[in-house]
Design a protein around this motif. Sequence first.
Motif, PDB file in Angstrom:
ATOM      1  N   ALA A 267       6.220  -4.343  -1.171  1.00  0.00           N
ATOM      2  CA  ALA A 267       5.313  -5.304  -1.816  1.00  0.00           C
ATOM      3  C   ALA A 267       4.751  -6.316  -0.822  1.00  0.00           C
ATOM      4  N   ASP A 268       5.380  -6.466   0.337  1.00  0.00           N
ATOM      5  CA  ASP A 268       4.899  -7.404   1.353  1.00  0.00           C
ATOM      6  C   ASP A 268       3.899  -6.780   2.319  1.00  0.00           C
ATOM      7  N   ASP A 269       3.605  -5.505   2.154  1.00  0.00           N
ATOM      8  CA  ASP A 269       2.633  -4.817   3.018  1.00  0.00           C
ATOM      9  C   ASP A 269       1.218  -5.255   2.622  1.00  0.00           C
ATOM     10  N   ILE A 270       0.667  -6.222   3.340  1.00  0.00           N
ATOM     11  CA  ILE A 270      -0.633  -6.778   2.953  1.00  0.00           C
ATOM     12  C   ILE A 270      -1.773  -5.776   3.129  1.00  0.00           C
ATOM     13  N   TYR A 271      -1.550  -4.735   3.930  1.00  0.00           N
ATOM     14  CA  TYR A 271      -2.585  -3.709   4.119  1.00  0.00           C
ATOM     15  C   TYR A 271      -2.483  -2.585   3.097  1.00  0.00           C
ATOM     16  N   MET A 272      -1.411  -2.605   2.305  1.00  0.00           N
ATOM     17  CA  MET A 272      -1.191  -1.614   1.250  1.00  0.00           C
ATOM     18  C   MET A 272      -1.311  -0.180   1.785  1.00  0.00           C
ATOM     19  N   GLN A 273      -0.610   0.095   2.865  1.00  0.00           N
ATOM     20  CA  GLN A 273      -0.741   1.395   3.523  1.00  0.00           C
ATOM     21  C   GLN A 273       0.291   2.424   3.096  1.00  0.00           C
TER      22      GLN A 273
ATOM     23  N   CYS B 210      -2.068   5.391   3.496  1.00  0.00           N
ATOM     24  CA  CYS B 210      -3.495   5.078   3.402  1.00  0.00           C
ATOM     25  C   CYS B 210      -3.887   4.264   4.624  1.00  0.00           C
ATOM     26  N   GLY B 211      -4.557   4.908   5.563  1.00  0.00           N
ATOM     27  CA  GLY B 211      -5.014   4.205   6.754  1.00  0.00           C
ATOM     28  C   GLY B 211      -6.088   3.185   6.411  1.00  0.00           C
ATOM     29  N   LYS B 212      -6.520   2.459   7.411  1.00  0.00           N
ATOM     30  CA  LYS B 212      -7.519   1.399   7.191  1.00  0.00           C
ATOM     31  C   LYS B 212      -8.872   1.954   6.753  1.00  0.00           C
ATOM     32  N   ASP B 213      -9.070   3.258   6.905  1.00  0.00           N
ATOM     33  CA  ASP B 213     -10.338   3.876   6.501  1.00  0.00           C
ATOM     34  C   ASP B 213     -10.272   4.525   5.112  1.00  0.00           C
ATOM     35  N   TYR B 214      -9.139   4.324   4.404  1.00  0.00           N
ATOM     36  CA  TYR B 214      -9.035   4.799   3.022  1.00  0.00           C
ATOM     37  C   TYR B 214      -9.843   3.858   2.140  1.00  0.00           C
ATOM     38  N   PRO B 215     -10.571   4.299   1.167  1.00  0.00           N
ATOM     39  CA  PRO B 215     -10.691   5.629   0.585  1.00  0.00           C
ATOM     40  C   PRO B 215     -11.820   6.490   1.177  1.00  0.00           C
ATOM     41  N   ASP B 216     -12.445   6.021   2.253  1.00  0.00           N
ATOM     42  CA  ASP B 216     -13.491   6.850   2.873  1.00  0.00           C
ATOM     43  C   ASP B 216     -12.912   8.132   3.449  1.00  0.00           C
ATOM     44  N   ASN B 217     -11.655   8.065   3.910  1.00  0.00           N
ATOM     45  CA  ASN B 217     -10.928   9.234   4.397  1.00  0.00           C
ATOM     46  C   ASN B 217      -9.637   9.351   3.607  1.00  0.00           C
TER      47      ASN B 217
END
Length: 159
Positions: free
Chosen positions: A39-45, A70-77
């Motif tokens: 829950a502390d993952d601010i990037y929700m990866q 989910c990488g930083k380019d999700y949901p595009d990838n």
Amino acid sequence: MGSEGSSVVVPRSFRLLEELERGEKGIGDGTVSYGMDDADDIYMQSWTGTIIGPPGTVHEGRIYQLKLFCGKDYPDNPPSVRFQTRINITCVNQETGAVDPHSFPMLANWQRECTMEDILMQLKKEMMSPQNRKLAQPAEGNEDGRIEQKGLVLRCCVM
């Protein structure tokens, strides 16, 4: 009036918050679920998914745990998807548990509108497909090689 062909692109964080809310409410018949690892993952990866094996297949009664990243380019990838629980289906690498995008059309032909829920539901359908529904499965409780390394603790002593 000039708005033809234009669409609103929902930002990544809003999209992931929507998916989190949907995952927490429960999905359909309850045989598929997902949520955040931390829950502390601010990037929700980092996410965990669960699929209960469909009836009438060799997967019936089994509970499969998956990791979705989910990488930083999700949901595009698409996210990377890996089974923690050992499973024998044609789109999963037997050594790593990774879902092979080339063998799993949803990842190969990823569209921004697809969700983690869609991936889990499609994997469940894959378990029911003629080529996978009767494949011999590894013994249950055989997840030794798939443990996350992030929680590894080394102990040493000085003599």
